[in-house]
Design a protein around this motif. Structure first.
Motif, PDB file in Angstrom:
ATOM      1  N   GLU A   1       0.835  -1.206   0.000  1.00 33.24           N
ATOM      2  CA  GLU A   1       0.000   0.000   0.000  1.00 33.24           C
ATOM      3  C   GLU A   1       0.871   1.258   0.000  1.00 33.24           C
ATOM      4  O   GLU A   1       0.576   2.223  -0.708  1.00 33.24           O
ATOM      5  CB  GLU A   1      -0.942  -0.004   1.207  1.00 33.24           C
ATOM      6  CG  GLU A   1      -1.844   1.202   1.305  1.00 33.24           C
ATOM      7  CD  GLU A   1      -2.845   1.345   0.165  1.00 33.24           C
ATOM      8  OE1 GLU A   1      -3.416   2.452   0.034  1.00 33.24           O
ATOM      9  OE2 GLU A   1      -3.075   0.374  -0.587  1.00 33.24           O
ATOM     10  N   ALA A   2       1.934   1.266   0.765  1.00 31.01           N
ATOM     11  CA  ALA A   2       2.835   2.414   0.774  1.00 31.01           C
ATOM     12  C   ALA A   2       3.445   2.623  -0.611  1.00 31.01           C
ATOM     13  O   ALA A   2       3.533   3.757  -1.095  1.00 31.01           O
ATOM     14  CB  ALA A   2       3.926   2.224   1.829  1.00 31.01           C
ATOM     15  N   SER A   3       3.818   1.532  -1.262  1.00 32.05           N
ATOM     16  CA  SER A   3       4.372   1.627  -2.617  1.00 32.05           C
ATOM     17  C   SER A   3       3.323   2.119  -3.606  1.00 32.05           C
ATOM     18  O   SER A   3       3.617   2.952  -4.471  1.00 32.05           O
ATOM     19  CB  SER A   3       4.904   0.264  -3.068  1.00 32.05           C
ATOM     20  OG  SER A   3       6.005  -0.104  -2.283  1.00 32.05           O
ATOM     21  N   ARG A   4       2.115   1.614  -3.470  1.00 30.87           N
ATOM     22  CA  ARG A   4       1.034   2.041  -4.366  1.00 30.87           C
ATOM     23  C   ARG A   4       0.817   3.548  -4.239  1.00 30.87           C
ATOM     24  O   ARG A   4       0.683   4.263  -5.236  1.00 30.87           O
ATOM     25  CB  ARG A   4      -0.263   1.294  -4.028  1.00 30.87           C
ATOM     26  CG  ARG A   4      -1.418   1.602  -4.972  1.00 30.87           C
ATOM     27  CD  ARG A   4      -2.702   0.929  -4.499  1.00 30.87           C
ATOM     28  NE  ARG A   4      -3.257   1.573  -3.324  1.00 30.87           N
ATOM     29  CZ  ARG A   4      -3.994   2.694  -3.364  1.00 30.87           C
ATOM     30  NH1 ARG A   4      -4.258   3.291  -4.496  1.00 30.87           N
ATOM     31  NH2 ARG A   4      -4.474   3.217  -2.253  1.00 30.87           N
ATOM     32  N   ARG A   5       0.824   4.039  -3.017  1.00 30.68           N
ATOM     33  CA  ARG A   5       0.620   5.471  -2.800  1.00 30.68           C
ATOM     34  C   ARG A   5       1.776   6.302  -3.350  1.00 30.68           C
ATOM     35  O   ARG A   5       1.566   7.400  -3.865  1.00 30.68           O
ATOM     36  CB  ARG A   5       0.401   5.758  -1.318  1.00 30.68           C
ATOM     37  CG  ARG A   5      -0.931   5.231  -0.835  1.00 30.68           C
ATOM     38  CD  ARG A   5      -1.154   5.559   0.609  1.00 30.68           C
ATOM     39  NE  ARG A   5      -2.370   4.922   1.106  1.00 30.68           N
ATOM     40  CZ  ARG A   5      -2.965   5.282   2.220  1.00 30.68           C
ATOM     41  NH1 ARG A   5      -2.474   6.265   2.961  1.00 30.68           N
ATOM     42  NH2 ARG A   5      -4.056   4.662   2.622  1.00 30.68           N
ATOM     43  N   LEU A   6       2.985   5.774  -3.249  1.00 31.33           N
ATOM     44  CA  LEU A   6       4.125   6.474  -3.830  1.00 31.33           C
ATOM     45  C   LEU A   6       3.977   6.592  -5.344  1.00 31.33           C
ATOM     46  O   LEU A   6       4.186   7.653  -5.923  1.00 31.33           O
ATOM     47  CB  LEU A   6       5.430   5.757  -3.486  1.00 31.33           C
ATOM     48  CG  LEU A   6       5.988   5.989  -2.092  1.00 31.33           C
ATOM     49  CD1 LEU A   6       7.081   4.975  -1.776  1.00 31.33           C
ATOM     50  CD2 LEU A   6       6.526   7.410  -1.974  1.00 31.33           C
ATOM     51  N   VAL A   7       3.612   5.488  -5.977  1.00 28.00           N
ATOM     52  CA  VAL A   7       3.452   5.491  -7.430  1.00 28.00           C
ATOM     53  C   VAL A   7       2.344   6.459  -7.844  1.00 28.00           C
ATOM     54  O   VAL A   7       2.510   7.253  -8.776  1.00 28.00           O
ATOM     55  CB  VAL A   7       3.179   4.067  -7.959  1.00 28.00           C
ATOM     56  CG1 VAL A   7       2.748   4.090  -9.410  1.00 28.00           C
ATOM     57  CG2 VAL A   7       4.408   3.189  -7.777  1.00 28.00           C
ATOM     58  N   LEU A   8       1.226   6.402  -7.158  1.00 33.28           N
ATOM     59  CA  LEU A   8       0.131   7.317  -7.486  1.00 33.28           C
ATOM     60  C   LEU A   8       0.549   8.779  -7.289  1.00 33.28           C
ATOM     61  O   LEU A   8       0.179   9.649  -8.079  1.00 33.28           O
ATOM     62  CB  LEU A   8      -1.105   7.006  -6.648  1.00 33.28           C
ATOM     63  CG  LEU A   8      -1.831   5.701  -6.973  1.00 33.28           C
ATOM     64  CD1 LEU A   8      -2.953   5.451  -5.987  1.00 33.28           C
ATOM     65  CD2 LEU A   8      -2.348   5.719  -8.399  1.00 33.28           C
TER      66      LEU A   8
ATOM     67  N   ILE B   1       0.762  12.866  -9.822  1.00 32.71           N
ATOM     68  CA  ILE B   1       0.115  14.149  -9.516  1.00 32.71           C
ATOM     69  C   ILE B   1       1.168  15.238  -9.691  1.00 32.71           C
ATOM     70  O   ILE B   1       2.176  15.257  -8.981  1.00 32.71           O
ATOM     71  CB  ILE B   1      -0.458  14.152  -8.088  1.00 32.71           C
ATOM     72  CG1 ILE B   1      -1.505  13.053  -7.945  1.00 32.71           C
ATOM     73  CG2 ILE B   1      -1.032  15.528  -7.749  1.00 32.71           C
ATOM     74  CD1 ILE B   1      -1.997  12.848  -6.537  1.00 32.71           C
ATOM     75  N   THR B   2       0.926  16.139 -10.632  1.00 33.12           N
ATOM     76  CA  THR B   2       1.933  17.148 -10.950  1.00 33.12           C
ATOM     77  C   THR B   2       1.512  18.572 -10.614  1.00 33.12           C
ATOM     78  O   THR B   2       2.300  19.486 -10.768  1.00 33.12           O
ATOM     79  CB  THR B   2       2.288  17.078 -12.449  1.00 33.12           C
ATOM     80  OG1 THR B   2       1.092  17.286 -13.213  1.00 33.12           O
ATOM     81  CG2 THR B   2       2.906  15.740 -12.800  1.00 33.12           C
ATOM     82  N   ASP B   3       0.289  18.743 -10.156  1.00 34.62           N
ATOM     83  CA  ASP B   3      -0.202  20.106  -9.938  1.00 34.62           C
ATOM     84  C   ASP B   3      -0.369  20.475  -8.467  1.00 34.62           C
ATOM     85  O   ASP B   3      -1.149  21.347  -8.126  1.00 34.62           O
ATOM     86  CB  ASP B   3      -1.522  20.307 -10.677  1.00 34.62           C
ATOM     87  CG  ASP B   3      -2.613  19.353 -10.207  1.00 34.62           C
ATOM     88  OD1 ASP B   3      -2.304  18.429  -9.427  1.00 34.62           O
ATOM     89  OD2 ASP B   3      -3.764  19.533 -10.626  1.00 34.62           O
ATOM     90  N   ASP B   4       0.378  19.819  -7.570  1.00 38.88           N
ATOM     91  CA  ASP B   4       0.217  20.102  -6.136  1.00 38.88           C
ATOM     92  C   ASP B   4       1.523  20.477  -5.440  1.00 38.88           C
ATOM     93  O   ASP B   4       1.634  20.386  -4.221  1.00 38.88           O
ATOM     94  CB  ASP B   4      -0.432  18.902  -5.436  1.00 38.88           C
ATOM     95  CG  ASP B   4       0.501  17.714  -5.324  1.00 38.88           C
ATOM     96  OD1 ASP B   4       1.517  17.671  -6.052  1.00 38.88           O
ATOM     97  OD2 ASP B   4       0.229  16.818  -4.507  1.00 38.88           O
ATOM     98  N   ASN B   5       2.519  20.886  -6.222  1.00 38.14           N
ATOM     99  CA  ASN B   5       3.829  21.268  -5.670  1.00 38.14           C
ATOM    100  C   ASN B   5       4.480  20.151  -4.864  1.00 38.14           C
ATOM    101  O   ASN B   5       5.192  20.401  -3.897  1.00 38.14           O
ATOM    102  CB  ASN B   5       3.739  22.541  -4.825  1.00 38.14           C
ATOM    103  CG  ASN B   5       3.395  23.748  -5.652  1.00 38.14           C
ATOM    104  OD1 ASN B   5       3.822  23.854  -6.800  1.00 38.14           O
ATOM    105  ND2 ASN B   5       2.615  24.649  -5.080  1.00 38.14           N
ATOM    106  N   GLY B   6       4.199  18.912  -5.207  1.00 37.64           N
ATOM    107  CA  GLY B   6       4.835  17.776  -4.555  1.00 37.64           C
ATOM    108  C   GLY B   6       4.208  17.329  -3.251  1.00 37.64           C
ATOM    109  O   GLY B   6       4.752  16.464  -2.570  1.00 37.64           O
ATOM    110  N   GLU B   7       3.061  17.876  -2.888  1.00 35.09           N
ATOM    111  CA  GLU B   7       2.453  17.524  -1.599  1.00 35.09           C
ATOM    112  C   GLU B   7       2.016  16.057  -1.543  1.00 35.09           C
ATOM    113  O   GLU B   7       2.136  15.406  -0.504  1.00 35.09           O
ATOM    114  CB  GLU B   7       1.291  18.450  -1.273  1.00 35.09           C
ATOM    115  CG  GLU B   7       1.733  19.822  -0.810  1.00 35.09           C
ATOM    116  CD  GLU B   7       2.741  19.761   0.333  1.00 35.09           C
ATOM    117  OE1 GLU B   7       2.489  19.073   1.341  1.00 35.09           O
ATOM    118  OE2 GLU B   7       3.794  20.411   0.211  1.00 35.09           O
ATOM    119  N   ALA B   8       1.502  15.521  -2.634  1.00 40.90           N
ATOM    120  CA  ALA B   8       1.093  14.110  -2.645  1.00 40.90           C
ATOM    121  C   ALA B   8       2.313  13.211  -2.454  1.00 40.90           C
ATOM    122  O   ALA B   8       2.261  12.239  -1.691  1.00 40.90           O
ATOM    123  CB  ALA B   8       0.365  13.773  -3.945  1.00 40.90           C
ATOM    124  N   LEU B   9       3.407  13.544  -3.128  1.00 38.18           N
ATOM    125  CA  LEU B   9       4.628  12.753  -2.981  1.00 38.18           C
ATOM    126  C   LEU B   9       5.170  12.886  -1.562  1.00 38.18           C
ATOM    127  O   LEU B   9       5.575  11.896  -0.953  1.00 38.18           O
ATOM    128  CB  LEU B   9       5.681  13.186  -4.003  1.00 38.18           C
ATOM    129  CG  LEU B   9       6.985  12.390  -3.984  1.00 38.18           C
ATOM    130  CD1 LEU B   9       6.731  10.901  -4.169  1.00 38.18           C
ATOM    131  CD2 LEU B   9       7.935  12.917  -5.047  1.00 38.18           C
TER     132      LEU B   9
END
Length: 149
Positions: free
Chosen positions: A26-33, A37-45
């Motif tokens: 699950e942690a890996s899945r979230r990293l990949v997802l 996402i490119t429009d959030d200044n890296g917050e998702a990553l």
């Protein structure tokens, strides 16, 4: 009222190994997802990296616990991997470069696969274990790192 039949109405406790493997996947899945996402200044990553770091911190705490039943050499090896994950996560948090998360994904995947592999307790050999990589349950279930604590 009796619930409808199906998966939700038949709760099944997961063994610790399965839980740990799921958490890494699950942690890996979230990293990949998050890399998509490119429009959030890296917050998702950033959030996915922090989640991954928390998971590995739980593993570290479990591995240094005196009640950890893993053999010393396995504990030391997983702790060494956790330090490597720490370094990679800190580097990615510093630059938020989604093209450089592969080492984290590789380590997560390798550990998750190892946790998901059934122990060869019947002497059937590795071919049988490879053919059925389902996690051990019931009496064969043995926790490796307790992420449920």
């Amino acid at each position: 009222m009796k619930p409808a039949t199906g998966y939700a109405s038949q709760p099944r406790a997961m063994d610790p190994r399965s839980t740990e493997a799921w958490a890494l996947s699950e942690a890996s899945r979230r990293l990949v997802l998050a890399t998509r996402i490119t429009d959030d200044n890296g917050e998702a990553l950033r959030s996915a990296l922090v989640l991954n770091q928390r998971l590995w911190s739980i593993f570290q705490a479990s591995l240094i616990d005196p009640s950890c039943e893993l053999p010393r050499d396995i504990r030391d090896n997983v702790l060494a991997l956790s330090i490597l994950v720490d370094r990679h996560v800190m580097q990615r948090l510093a630059d938020l470069d989604p093209t450089k998360i592969q080492p984290i994904l590789d380590i997560n995947r390798s550990i998750a696969e190892g946790l998901s592999a059934m122990p060869d307790t019947a002497g059937a050999g590795t071919a049988a274990a490879a053919a059925n990589p389902a996690p051990a349950t019931g009496q064969n279930a043995r926790p490796v790192m307790n992420v449920t604590a």
